[in-house]
Design a protein around this motif. Structure first.
Motif, PDB file in Angstrom:
ATOM      1  N   ASN A  40       0.847  -1.178   0.000  1.00 25.29           N
ATOM      2  CA  ASN A  40       0.000   0.000   0.000  1.00 25.29           C
ATOM      3  C   ASN A  40       0.896   1.247   0.000  1.00 25.29           C
ATOM      4  O   ASN A  40       1.844   1.319   0.762  1.00 25.29           O
ATOM      5  N   GLY A  41       0.619   2.192  -0.896  1.00 23.23           N
ATOM      6  CA  GLY A  41       1.394   3.422  -0.947  1.00 23.23           C
ATOM      7  C   GLY A  41       2.619   3.356  -1.841  1.00 23.23           C
ATOM      8  O   GLY A  41       3.351   4.342  -1.978  1.00 23.23           O
ATOM      9  N   ALA A  42       2.844   2.204  -2.491  1.00 21.17           N
ATOM     10  CA  ALA A  42       4.041   2.050  -3.333  1.00 21.17           C
ATOM     11  C   ALA A  42       3.972   2.888  -4.612  1.00 21.17           C
ATOM     12  O   ALA A  42       5.001   3.149  -5.237  1.00 21.17           O
ATOM     13  N   GLY A  43       2.761   3.286  -5.004  1.00 21.47           N
ATOM     14  CA  GLY A  43       2.626   4.116  -6.202  1.00 21.47           C
ATOM     15  C   GLY A  43       1.878   3.435  -7.345  1.00 21.47           C
ATOM     16  O   GLY A  43       1.820   3.971  -8.461  1.00 21.47           O
ATOM     17  N   LYS A  44       1.278   2.299  -7.076  1.00 18.71           N
ATOM     18  CA  LYS A  44       0.624   1.517  -8.130  1.00 18.71           C
ATOM     19  C   LYS A  44      -0.533   2.293  -8.775  1.00 18.71           C
ATOM     20  O   LYS A  44      -0.607   2.400 -10.007  1.00 18.71           O
ATOM     21  N   SER A  45      -1.418   2.842  -7.946  1.00 14.53           N
ATOM     22  CA  SER A  45      -2.561   3.582  -8.501  1.00 14.53           C
ATOM     23  C   SER A  45      -2.107   4.834  -9.235  1.00 14.53           C
ATOM     24  O   SER A  45      -2.714   5.223 -10.239  1.00 14.53           O
ATOM     25  N   ASP A 160      -7.327  -1.762 -11.363  1.00 16.30           N
ATOM     26  CA  ASP A 160      -6.708  -1.318 -10.115  1.00 16.30           C
ATOM     27  C   ASP A 160      -7.359  -2.019  -8.925  1.00 16.30           C
ATOM     28  O   ASP A 160      -8.479  -1.695  -8.555  1.00 16.30           O
ATOM     29  N   GLU A 161      -6.668  -2.967  -8.341  1.00 20.82           N
ATOM     30  CA  GLU A 161      -7.100  -3.707  -7.150  1.00 20.82           C
ATOM     31  C   GLU A 161      -8.498  -4.304  -7.301  1.00 20.82           C
ATOM     32  O   GLU A 161      -9.372  -4.063  -6.460  1.00 20.82           O
ATOM     33  N   PRO A 162      -8.727  -5.095  -8.349  1.00 19.02           N
ATOM     34  CA  PRO A 162     -10.082  -5.626  -8.534  1.00 19.02           C
ATOM     35  C   PRO A 162     -10.539  -6.580  -7.444  1.00 19.02           C
ATOM     36  O   PRO A 162     -11.743  -6.754  -7.270  1.00 19.02           O
ATOM     37  N   SER A 163      -9.609  -7.176  -6.696  1.00 17.99           N
ATOM     38  CA  SER A 163     -10.042  -8.150  -5.675  1.00 17.99           C
ATOM     39  C   SER A 163     -10.152  -7.533  -4.285  1.00 17.99           C
ATOM     40  O   SER A 163     -10.518  -8.211  -3.334  1.00 17.99           O
ATOM     41  N   MET A 164      -9.888  -6.239  -4.197  1.00 13.14           N
ATOM     42  CA  MET A 164      -9.832  -5.607  -2.876  1.00 13.14           C
ATOM     43  C   MET A 164     -11.175  -5.677  -2.138  1.00 13.14           C
ATOM     44  O   MET A 164     -12.212  -5.334  -2.695  1.00 13.14           O
ATOM     45  N   GLY A 165     -11.125  -6.129  -0.903  1.00 10.11           N
ATOM     46  CA  GLY A 165     -12.306  -6.119  -0.049  1.00 10.11           C
ATOM     47  C   GLY A 165     -13.339  -7.190  -0.361  1.00 10.11           C
ATOM     48  O   GLY A 165     -14.443  -7.140   0.180  1.00 10.11           O
ATOM     49  N   LEU A 166     -13.000  -8.122  -1.241  1.00  7.56           N
ATOM     50  CA  LEU A 166     -13.994  -9.125  -1.631  1.00  7.56           C
ATOM     51  C   LEU A 166     -13.814 -10.427  -0.853  1.00  7.56           C
ATOM     52  O   LEU A 166     -12.704 -10.790  -0.462  1.00  7.56           O
ATOM     53  N   ALA A 167     -14.927 -11.131  -0.675  1.00  5.74           N
ATOM     54  CA  ALA A 167     -14.890 -12.453  -0.043  1.00  5.74           C
ATOM     55  C   ALA A 167     -14.135 -13.414  -0.957  1.00  5.74           C
ATOM     56  O   ALA A 167     -14.119 -13.222  -2.180  1.00  5.74           O
ATOM     57  N   PRO A 168     -13.473 -14.454  -0.371  1.00  4.44           N
ATOM     58  CA  PRO A 168     -12.628 -15.359  -1.166  1.00  4.44           C
ATOM     59  C   PRO A 168     -13.310 -15.922  -2.417  1.00  4.44           C
ATOM     60  O   PRO A 168     -12.685 -16.017  -3.475  1.00  4.44           O
ATOM     61  N   VAL A 189      -3.289  -4.912 -17.720  1.00  6.23           N
ATOM     62  CA  VAL A 189      -2.342  -4.510 -16.683  1.00  6.23           C
ATOM     63  C   VAL A 189      -3.097  -4.614 -15.367  1.00  6.23           C
ATOM     64  O   VAL A 189      -4.126  -3.956 -15.175  1.00  6.23           O
ATOM     65  N   LEU A 190      -2.587  -5.467 -14.491  1.00  2.07           N
ATOM     66  CA  LEU A 190      -3.294  -5.792 -13.254  1.00  2.07           C
ATOM     67  C   LEU A 190      -2.501  -5.283 -12.059  1.00  2.07           C
ATOM     68  O   LEU A 190      -1.360  -5.696 -11.840  1.00  2.07           O
ATOM     69  N   VAL A 191      -3.117  -4.376 -11.298  1.00  3.21           N
ATOM     70  CA  VAL A 191      -2.519  -3.890 -10.065  1.00  3.21           C
ATOM     71  C   VAL A 191      -3.193  -4.602  -8.901  1.00  3.21           C
ATOM     72  O   VAL A 191      -4.420  -4.653  -8.842  1.00  3.21           O
ATOM     73  N   GLU A 192      -2.386  -5.166  -8.024  1.00  2.00           N
ATOM     74  CA  GLU A 192      -2.963  -5.928  -6.908  1.00  2.00           C
ATOM     75  C   GLU A 192      -2.065  -5.864  -5.680  1.00  2.00           C
ATOM     76  O   GLU A 192      -0.853  -5.908  -5.778  1.00  2.00           O
ATOM     77  N   GLN A 193      -2.696  -5.819  -4.518  1.00  2.00           N
ATOM     78  CA  GLN A 193      -1.960  -6.083  -3.288  1.00  2.00           C
ATOM     79  C   GLN A 193      -1.868  -7.574  -3.048  1.00  2.00           C
ATOM     80  O   GLN A 193      -0.979  -8.049  -2.355  1.00  2.00           O
ATOM     81  N   ASN A 194      -2.830  -8.304  -3.631  1.00  2.00           N
ATOM     82  CA  ASN A 194      -2.812  -9.762  -3.574  1.00  2.00           C
ATOM     83  C   ASN A 194      -1.780 -10.262  -4.588  1.00  2.00           C
ATOM     84  O   ASN A 194      -2.099 -10.713  -5.681  1.00  2.00           O
TER      85      ASN A 194
END
Ligand SMILES: Nc1ncnc2c1ncn2[C@@H]1O[C@H](COP(=O)(O)OP(=O)(O)O)[C@@H](O)[C@H]1O
Ligand SMILES: [Mg+2]
Length: 236
Positions: A40-45, A160-168, A189-194
């Motif tokens: 988080n905060g690395a600059g991806k977005s 940009d973070e399409p899986s964020m906050g979602l149930a498994p 182009v996929l940005v993810e914390q996962n």
């Protein structure tokens, strides 16, 4: 590998004194799936915002299909086939599912796909087409956000973070949709914390650390790289 459809060269983004993106370069081959991962905060977005034209980079260059679009406004990049699915989805909750799709199609009138094509790709939206988008679950809203981009028949989609906050289970569905998009020939182009999921889906990965690319390579190699494993993947 085919010619790059997207080229990002020496990109820098600052917000006042905050240097969010210090120096980022990467290319994306046509039909490829490139993951940008990092804390988080690395600059991806910020990278995606500059690539899509939402913000103006301090310096650097963005080329789409060989053409320099660095100075093009966002709507012209969309018309050229470069479409962002923003972090946090940003669908219009009071409008219906169908109306949200229509807005996505309107952004690229001539090339847009028929609404029905999106319902084939996202069956859950077909059942909900007349409902306010705000009444959908988080996962369904993410599907709608992706469908709103896909109806524009993009050449390149930035997620940009399409899986964020979602149930498994929804995370699995989102990644299944990403696979389908890629199988249809659209560049992703996929940005993810996962990071693990993103690298498993990608051909190539870049790890962003404080606005710079710290590690790059074939995604399968990054998944094995002890430095990446230690900092971003951990134990499964
Ligand atoms: N609108 C903004 N104004 C000021 N600082 C920002 C803004 N957006 C992002 N930043 C800062 O820029 C850095 C990178 O943020 P961001 O691109 O959102 O990273 P990521 O998407 O990897 O979490 C962070 O330090 C963040 O606090
Ligand atoms: Mg982000």
């Amino acid at each position: 590998m085919s010619d790059p459809i997207l080229e990002v060269e020496s990109l820098k983004v600052a917000y006042g004194r905050v240097q969010a993106v210090r120096d980022v370069s990467f290319t994306v081959p046509e039909g490829g799936l490139v993951a940008l991962v990092g804390a988080n905060g690395a600059g991806k977005s910020s990278v995606l915002a500059a690539v899509s034209g939402l913000i103006r980079p301090g310096s650097g260059r963005v080329r789409l299909g060989g053409e320099d679009v660095t100075r093009c406004p966002a709507h012209r990049r969309i018309a050229a086939g470069l479409v962002l699915v923003p972090e946090g989805r940003q669908i219009l909750g009071t409008l219906t599912v169908a109306e949200n799709l229509l807005l996505g199609a309107h952004r690229r009138r001539r090339q847009a796909a028929p609404e029905s094509e999106m319902y084939d790709l996202f069956p859950v939206l077909a059942e909900r087409r007349a409902l306010p988008a705000g009444s959908l679950s988080g996962g369904e809203q993410q599907m709608l956000a992706i469908a709103r981009a896909m109806i524009a028949r993009p050449r390149v989609v930035l997620l940009d973070e399409p899986s964020m906050g979602l149930a498994p289970k929804m995370v699995d569905e989102v990644f299944a949709v990403i696979e389908k998009i890629r199988a249809s020939g659209v560049t992703v182009v996929l940005v993810e914390q996962n990071a693990r999921r993103a690298l498993r889906a990608a051909d190539t990965g870049h790890v962003l650390e404080t606005g710079e690319i710290a590690h790059s390579g074939p995604a399968s190699e990054l998944l094995q790289d002890p430095r990446v494993v230690k900092a971003y993947l951990g134990v499964e």
